[in-house]
Design a protein around this motif. Structure first.
Motif, PDB file in Angstrom:
ATOM      1  N   LYS A  93     -29.932 -84.676  99.368  1.00 24.24           N
ATOM      2  CA  LYS A  93     -29.824 -84.471 100.811  1.00 24.24           C
ATOM      3  C   LYS A  93     -30.522 -85.583 101.603  1.00 24.24           C
ATOM      4  CE  LYS A  93     -33.872 -81.415 100.876  1.00 24.24           C
ATOM      5  NZ  LYS A  93     -34.366 -80.046 101.120  1.00 24.24           N
ATOM      6  N   ASN A  94     -31.441 -86.292 100.968  1.00 23.38           N
ATOM      7  CA  ASN A  94     -32.167 -87.380 101.646  1.00 23.38           C
ATOM      8  C   ASN A  94     -31.558 -88.749 101.354  1.00 23.38           C
ATOM      9  OD1 ASN A  94     -34.264 -88.161 103.398  1.00 23.38           O
ATOM     10  ND2 ASN A  94     -35.584 -88.731 101.693  1.00 23.38           N
ATOM     11  N   ILE A  95     -30.319 -88.770 100.872  1.00 24.42           N
ATOM     12  CA  ILE A  95     -29.677 -90.022 100.483  1.00 24.42           C
ATOM     13  C   ILE A  95     -29.611 -91.022 101.641  1.00 24.42           C
ATOM     14  CG2 ILE A  95     -27.356 -89.120 100.979  1.00 24.42           C
ATOM     15  CD1 ILE A  95     -28.193 -91.496  98.086  1.00 24.42           C
ATOM     16  N   LEU A  96     -29.528 -90.553 102.884  1.00 28.75           N
ATOM     17  CA  LEU A  96     -29.409 -91.464 104.031  1.00 28.75           C
ATOM     18  C   LEU A  96     -30.646 -92.342 104.222  1.00 28.75           C
ATOM     19  CD1 LEU A  96     -27.615 -89.661 106.993  1.00 28.75           C
ATOM     20  CD2 LEU A  96     -26.871 -91.636 105.675  1.00 28.75           C
ATOM     21  N   ARG A 141     -27.818-101.997 103.200  1.00 25.41           N
ATOM     22  CA  ARG A 141     -28.110-102.672 104.463  1.00 25.41           C
ATOM     23  C   ARG A 141     -28.334-101.671 105.586  1.00 25.41           C
ATOM     24  NH1 ARG A 141     -23.472-105.166 102.565  1.00 25.41           N
ATOM     25  NH2 ARG A 141     -23.721-107.303 101.779  1.00 25.41           N
ATOM     26  N   SER A 142     -27.615-100.556 105.509  1.00 29.14           N
ATOM     27  CA  SER A 142     -27.634 -99.594 106.617  1.00 29.14           C
ATOM     28  C   SER A 142     -27.220 -98.221 106.116  1.00 29.14           C
ATOM     29  CB  SER A 142     -26.657-100.038 107.710  1.00 29.14           C
ATOM     30  OG  SER A 142     -25.319 -99.978 107.214  1.00 29.14           O
ATOM     31  N   GLN A 143     -27.445 -97.208 106.959  1.00 33.81           N
ATOM     32  CA  GLN A 143     -27.001 -95.864 106.618  1.00 33.81           C
ATOM     33  C   GLN A 143     -25.486 -95.764 106.593  1.00 33.81           C
ATOM     34  OE1 GLN A 143     -29.037 -93.299 109.439  1.00 33.81           O
ATOM     35  NE2 GLN A 143     -30.746 -93.013 108.003  1.00 33.81           N
ATOM     36  N   GLU A 144     -24.817 -96.620 107.365  1.00 31.32           N
ATOM     37  CA  GLU A 144     -23.352 -96.604 107.386  1.00 31.32           C
ATOM     38  C   GLU A 144     -22.775 -96.918 106.006  1.00 31.32           C
ATOM     39  OE1 GLU A 144     -24.724 -96.280 111.232  1.00 31.32           O
ATOM     40  OE2 GLU A 144     -25.227 -97.914 109.842  1.00 31.32           O
ATOM     41  N   GLU A 145     -23.428 -97.823 105.268  1.00 32.45           N
ATOM     42  CA  GLU A 145     -22.976 -98.123 103.906  1.00 32.45           C
ATOM     43  C   GLU A 145     -23.065 -96.890 103.014  1.00 32.45           C
ATOM     44  OE1 GLU A 145     -23.777-102.881 103.242  1.00 32.45           O
ATOM     45  OE2 GLU A 145     -25.106-101.426 102.294  1.00 32.45           O
ATOM     46  N   ILE A 146     -24.083 -96.109 103.228  1.00 31.90           N
ATOM     47  CA  ILE A 146     -24.263 -94.890 102.433  1.00 31.90           C
ATOM     48  C   ILE A 146     -23.211 -93.850 102.818  1.00 31.90           C
ATOM     49  CG2 ILE A 146     -25.855 -93.009 101.884  1.00 31.90           C
ATOM     50  CD1 ILE A 146     -28.153 -95.002 102.575  1.00 31.90           C
ATOM     51  N   LEU A 147     -22.971 -93.694 104.105  1.00 32.61           N
ATOM     52  CA  LEU A 147     -22.061 -92.665 104.597  1.00 32.61           C
ATOM     53  C   LEU A 147     -20.599 -92.928 104.261  1.00 32.61           C
ATOM     54  CD1 LEU A 147     -23.636 -91.896 108.088  1.00 32.61           C
ATOM     55  CD2 LEU A 147     -23.469 -90.344 106.135  1.00 32.61           C
ATOM     56  N   ASN A 148     -20.277 -94.132 103.797  1.00 33.72           N
ATOM     57  CA  ASN A 148     -18.914 -94.382 103.342  1.00 33.72           C
ATOM     58  C   ASN A 148     -18.538 -93.498 102.162  1.00 33.72           C
ATOM     59  OD1 ASN A 148     -18.028 -96.243 105.195  1.00 33.72           O
ATOM     60  ND2 ASN A 148     -18.662 -98.019 104.001  1.00 33.72           N
ATOM     61  N   ARG A 189     -17.940 -90.142 100.893  1.00 27.90           N
ATOM     62  CA  ARG A 189     -17.649 -88.907 101.617  1.00 27.90           C
ATOM     63  C   ARG A 189     -18.440 -87.703 101.101  1.00 27.90           C
ATOM     64  NH1 ARG A 189     -13.690 -92.412 101.862  1.00 27.90           N
ATOM     65  NH2 ARG A 189     -12.455 -92.603 103.763  1.00 27.90           N
ATOM     66  N   TYR A 190     -18.713 -87.678  99.808  1.00 30.18           N
ATOM     67  CA  TYR A 190     -19.511 -86.570  99.285  1.00 30.18           C
ATOM     68  C   TYR A 190     -20.936 -86.630  99.829  1.00 30.18           C
ATOM     69  CZ  TYR A 190     -22.167 -83.611  96.145  1.00 30.18           C
ATOM     70  OH  TYR A 190     -23.030 -82.655  95.649  1.00 30.18           O
ATOM     71  N   TRP A 191     -21.525 -87.819  99.808  1.00 29.77           N
ATOM     72  CA  TRP A 191     -22.883 -87.950 100.347  1.00 29.77           C
ATOM     73  C   TRP A 191     -22.919 -87.574 101.824  1.00 29.77           C
ATOM     74  CZ3 TRP A 191     -23.935 -93.413  97.880  1.00 29.77           C
ATOM     75  CH2 TRP A 191     -24.110 -93.255  96.501  1.00 29.77           C
ATOM     76  N   LYS A 192     -21.868 -87.916 102.546  1.00 31.75           N
ATOM     77  CA  LYS A 192     -21.783 -87.540 103.966  1.00 31.75           C
ATOM     78  C   LYS A 192     -21.726 -86.021 104.110  1.00 31.75           C
ATOM     79  CE  LYS A 192     -19.152 -88.534 108.171  1.00 31.75           C
ATOM     80  NZ  LYS A 192     -18.008 -89.312 108.734  1.00 31.75           N
TER      81      LYS A 192
END
Length: 205
Positions: free
Chosen positions: A86-89, A63-70, A72-75
């Protein structure tokens, strides 16, 4: 139903444009890999449907980048230019073209689970509910990436006591052949079988 494999379903993982269409992909496989994966899967699925085996497509969607950033490794890897993700966001966000399954993969009558947000296809989706309602015993797994989503889903499915079979020529990885092959070896060592689609179709008969 095959006596050795029981009631089967094909589970395709992330055969979408976000990985396999170089014109829009945010986490792309190479053009050569993408063409091969789509071709091999399309042919395998065509023959599978002729055997009246269910086909289930699982698609990553955020739904959003915030869901992805949850995660911690991807962040943590957002500032690492050497990271393959690196383009996961920007990957498969709501309303993006990457969410679409590749042409030749989906047909009417297939099932779609489009709420996947992590490598494990079972996590926070209704996949297990669907499999149980179809009385599935064996998962024939295809898709990408071999060393992330395919591996995580296979290990978890094995822990849930599903029989796992990886369709070797229908999986691949954006992380290169070494990690692709290593993931297959890990799965075959403890979690399931690895078979070519021709061999598997002969067994299914």
């Amino acid at each position: 139903m095959n006596k050795l494999l029981g009631k089967c379903a094909v589970l395709t993982i992330d055969l979408h444009r976000g990985h396999l269409d170089p014109s829009v992909a945010t986490l792309p496989l190479s053009t050569e890999q993408s063409e091969r994966v789509v071709k091999e899967n399309s042919e395998f699925l065509r023959q599978i449907r002729e055997l009246n085996i269910p086909v289930i497509h699982v698609v990553t969607a955020y739904r959003s980048q915030e869901e992805i950033l949850n995660n911690r490794y991807w962040k943590d890897i957002q500032s690492d230019d050497s990271a393959s993700r690196k383009n996961i966001l920007n990957h498969n966000l709501k309303d993006s073209a990457g969410l679409e399954l590749m042409p030749g993969v989906f047909e009417d009558g297939d099932y779609v689970v489009d709420t996947k947000k992590r490598y494990n296809c079972f996590l926070h989706t209704d996949l297990k509910f669907l499999l149980d309602s179809l009385q599935i015993e064996t998962l024939l797994i295809t898709g990408v990436n071999t060393n992330s989503c395919v591996l995580a889903t296979s290990t978890y499915a094995s822990c849930l006591d599903y029989r796992v079979v990886i369709v070797k020529n229908c999986v691949d990885s954006m992380d290169g052949p070494e990690l692709h092959e290593a993931a297959l070896k890990v799965i075959e060592s403890a979690y399931g079988s690895v078979k070519d689609s021709k061999q598997l179709l002969e067994e299914l008969g």
